[in-house]
Design an enzyme around this catalytic site. Structure first.
Site, PDB file in Angstrom:
ATOM      1  CG  ASP A   1       9.768  36.911  35.194  1.00 17.16           C
ATOM      2  OD1 ASP A   1       8.771  36.396  34.669  1.00 17.16           O
ATOM      3  OD2 ASP A   1      10.386  36.405  36.142  1.00 17.16           O
TER       4      ASP A   1
ATOM      5  CG  ASP B   1       7.230  33.398  33.960  1.00 19.43           C
ATOM      6  OD1 ASP B   1       6.460  32.439  33.801  1.00 19.43           O
ATOM      7  OD2 ASP B   1       7.591  33.799  35.081  1.00 19.43           O
TER       8      ASP B   1
ATOM      9  CG  ASP C   1       6.893  36.861  38.426  1.00 19.24           C
ATOM     10  OD1 ASP C   1       5.707  37.140  38.154  1.00 19.24           O
ATOM     11  OD2 ASP C   1       7.464  35.832  38.023  1.00 19.24           O
TER      12      ASP C   1
ATOM     13  NE  ARG D   1       0.807  33.486  38.075  1.00 17.04           N
ATOM     14  CZ  ARG D   1       1.970  32.851  37.951  1.00 17.04           C
ATOM     15  NH1 ARG D   1       3.062  33.525  37.665  1.00 17.04           N
ATOM     16  NH2 ARG D   1       2.025  31.542  38.114  1.00 17.04           N
TER      17      ARG D   1
END
Length: 345
Positions: free
Chosen positions: A165, A187, A191, A238
């Protein structure tokens, strides 16, 4: 639900009507000839926007988010120095003065509380890795950086095999992510996991990624966050996915050519204001148990869900904020999103 009162927020107004989440301007529906970022730039007579060094939104509440203020200011150009100061127990303002390439691809530096990590003008780049804020970390600013390129190509088409991330937060508190360029991570770009709260994500370019900005991984409904003036471009899933957030306030964001839109999941209570969606699949939508209120937004050349429902909440009851007109958002972000030469110097 009644809109926030003028005492809570300041709004630049132009005449418009709203039909099912799509703004109609001057009696004409915005269609295929919607303004490009360049064409929709603010008028030359407009005063330049001054960038505040203070966090806004939910990150401004309960004492605010000050990062390393009051601590020593250091300038780093190597991975070892970045890691040394970012993981230290003392408060630091860490200026990234050049490109830092991580020696181990996908590594995430464990940032401790009371830190500002800020690019010196447009020079600060983090390549091949990112940052991790574990449970209990609080009062962190990550600002004015480019964080990029951990994407793997070896049989990992959905970015599932390598948890690399740009910024991951697990039950962190009082975080401001501002004026960064985040792109091509294997990824997530951001997050916000578990019960991370009092988070503001503002003025970022969020670019070229599959799993872009995930929020949730918790059954609790306690988190509060503000997401404003971000430019999502060429991202797939997302954008963001908002799961079990007590108060999610999204405004003046620009989604351009994305594989999904703003998704209110679980029991989230989400308010979207004056955002611009162009070339977006499912611009905004919700789960059956979630609340989603959308007002003042523009949808152009997009298809799929435009769902609303529930009572929402009044963001102005928490903090003051200024709304830009939705149709001006692409130009405003073309000028002001991402790292800026006059920040961090």
């Amino acid at each position: 639900m009644a809109s926030p009162t003028a005492s809570h927020r300041m709004i630049r107004r132009r005449p418009y009507a709203v039909l099912a989440g799509v703004i109609v301007l001057g009696g004409a529906l915005l269609g295929p000839r919607a303004l490009s970022p360049e064409a929709s730039a603010a008028p030359a007579t407009a005063a330049p926007r001054a960038w505040s060094d203070k966090a806004d939104g939910f990150a401004s509440l309960d004492g605010g988010t000050t990062g390393g203020a009051g601590g020593q200011t250091v300038t780093v150009t190597t991975f070892s120095d970045l890691k040394k100061y970012a993981t230290a127990t003392a408060a630091y303002v860490i200026r990234v003065g050049g490109t830092i390439t991580y020696p181990e691809k996908g590594h995430e530096v464990r940032v401790a509380s009371n830190k500002t990590i800020i690019g010196a003008g447009t020079k600060g780049e983090i390549v091949g890795g990112g940052f991790f804020l574990k449970a209990g970390v609080s009062n962190v600013i990550i600002r004015n950086l480019t964080i990029r390129d951990t994407r793997m190509t070896d049989d990992d088409p959905d970015d599932d095999g390598y948890d690399y991330d740009a910024i991951q937060m697990d039950t962190a508190d009082h975080i401001w992510i501002d004026h960064n360029r985040l792109e091509r991570m294997n990824d997530g770009l951001i997050d916000s996991r578990k019960d991370t709260t009092n988070l503001t994500v503002s003025w970022n370019i969020i670019n070229e990624n599959h799993k872009t900005f995930g929020i949730g991984w918790t059954d609790n409904v306690t988190a509060r966050m503000t997401i404003h003036h971000n430019w999502f471009s060429g991202t797939e899933a997302r954008n963001p996915s908002i799961d079990n957030v007590a108060n999610a306030h999204l405004y003046n964001n620009y989604l351009q050519n994305t594989g999904s839109g703003n998704w209110s999941r679980g029991k989230s209570n989400t308010v979207i204001e004056n955002s611009y969606f162009k070339g977006v699949k499912d611009p905004y939508y919700k789960d059956s148990g979630a609340s989603l209120v959308v007002r003042g937004s523009v949808v152009v050349d997009s298809e799929g869900k435009q769902q609303t429902g529930g009572s929402g909440f009044d963001p102005g009851a928490f903090y003051d904020y200024t709304l830009d007109d939705a149709e001006e958002v692409p130009g405003i972000l073309a000028d002001g999103a991402g790292p800026q030469a006059d920040i961090g110097n």
